[in-house]
Motif scaffolding. Structure first.
Motif, mmCIF file in Angstrom:
data_model
loop_
_atom_site.group_PDB
_atom_site.id
_atom_site.type_symbol
_atom_site.label_atom_id
_atom_site.label_comp_id
_atom_site.label_asym_id
_atom_site.label_seq_id
_atom_site.Cartn_x
_atom_site.Cartn_y
_atom_site.Cartn_z
ATOM 1 N N SER A 183 0.815 -1.215 0.000
ATOM 2 C CA SER A 183 0.000 0.000 0.000
ATOM 3 C C SER A 183 0.848 1.263 0.000
ATOM 4 O O SER A 183 0.346 2.333 -0.332
ATOM 5 N N SER A 184 2.115 1.143 0.357
ATOM 6 C CA SER A 184 2.958 2.332 0.311
ATOM 7 C C SER A 184 3.290 2.752 -1.118
ATOM 8 O O SER A 184 3.751 3.868 -1.347
ATOM 9 N N PHE A 185 3.023 1.890 -2.105
ATOM 10 C CA PHE A 185 3.271 2.228 -3.499
ATOM 11 C C PHE A 185 2.116 3.012 -4.119
ATOM 12 O O PHE A 185 2.287 3.596 -5.182
ATOM 13 N N ILE A 186 0.954 3.013 -3.491
ATOM 14 C CA ILE A 186 -0.198 3.748 -4.007
ATOM 15 C C ILE A 186 -0.163 5.141 -3.365
ATOM 16 O O ILE A 186 -0.226 5.254 -2.138
ATOM 17 N N PRO A 187 -0.112 6.204 -4.149
ATOM 18 C CA PRO A 187 0.135 7.532 -3.576
ATOM 19 C C PRO A 187 -0.844 7.991 -2.496
ATOM 20 O O PRO A 187 -0.482 8.079 -1.349
ATOM 21 N N LEU A 188 -2.076 8.287 -2.808
ATOM 22 C CA LEU A 188 -2.971 8.875 -1.819
ATOM 23 C C LEU A 188 -3.801 7.824 -1.097
ATOM 24 O O LEU A 188 -3.931 7.852 0.125
ATOM 25 N N LEU A 189 -4.329 6.898 -1.835
ATOM 26 C CA LEU A 189 -5.138 5.835 -1.239
ATOM 27 C C LEU A 189 -4.291 4.948 -0.329
ATOM 28 O O LEU A 189 -4.760 4.451 0.685
#
Length: 188
Positions: free
Chosen positions: A95-101
């Motif tokens: 999840s750290s690869f998805i910017p805002l979500l």
């Protein structure tokens, strides 16, 4: 008149000065307050008693069922604990690869995992106490006695630098496994 310096001499002087500055910065002068072992023991004992007391008071049947599940199938509880921990770690990384979500997802996963760890640690504390008291008494002890003995036992184990912390972590994995499994089965 100032004599002209050679670049090599200047560079070596600068490196020597930086080496001394690094050594001076690495010195410990006691400016950071350190907590004593007694304070750490007291804090650990109080946290174990508070969270375990809340668990025992709010859900005595849940606590008894969780302890009996660990006793009846410890391998499954341990594997579930490792699986839940690994799953949370992988979700945090992905999840750290998805910017805002991803930021929102990281916060949710961390909060859920912290709740699982707190409840699992409380279950593990009561389980540890029942492991110690049951052979001595010959019957299943009350949850309060198990909580008190487990809190003292896990606190004393946590004082041992490496081995104790490893043992407390191993015991907590059983509790996290049972709580994670119950949470998963209640969602399915």
């Amino acid at each position: 008149m100032v004599p002209q310096r050679k670049p090599l001499t200047t560079l070596l002087s600068l490196l020597g000065l930086l080496a001394l500055a690094g050594t001076a910065a690495a010195q410990h002068f006691g400016s950071v307050p350190e907590t004593s072992t007694i304070v750490g023991i007291g804090f650990s004992l109080i946290l174990n008693l508070v969270f375990g007391g809340i668990l025992v008071a709010a859900g005595p049947d849940y606590t008894r069922n969780s302890i009996s599940e660990i006793r009846s199938n410890p391998g499954r509880s341990f594997v579930w604990g490792l699986g839940v921990s690994l799953f949370a770690f992988v979700v945090l990384i992905l999840s750290s690869f998805i910017p805002l979500l991803g930021l929102l997802l990281v916060v949710v996963v961390v909060l859920v995992f912290v709740v699982l760890i707190v409840i699992g640690s409380a279950v593990a504390t009561v389980f540890l106490g029942s492991l110690v008291v049951k052979p001595a008494v010959g019957r299943s002890p009350s949850l309060g006695v198990s909580l008190l003995v487990g809190a003292i036992g896990s606190t004393m184990l946590s004082v041992i630098p490496v081995l104790g912390a490893t043992m407390v972590l191993g015991i907590t994995v059983f509790g996290v496994g049972v709580v994670g499994r119950h949470a998963y089965l209640s969602m399915v």
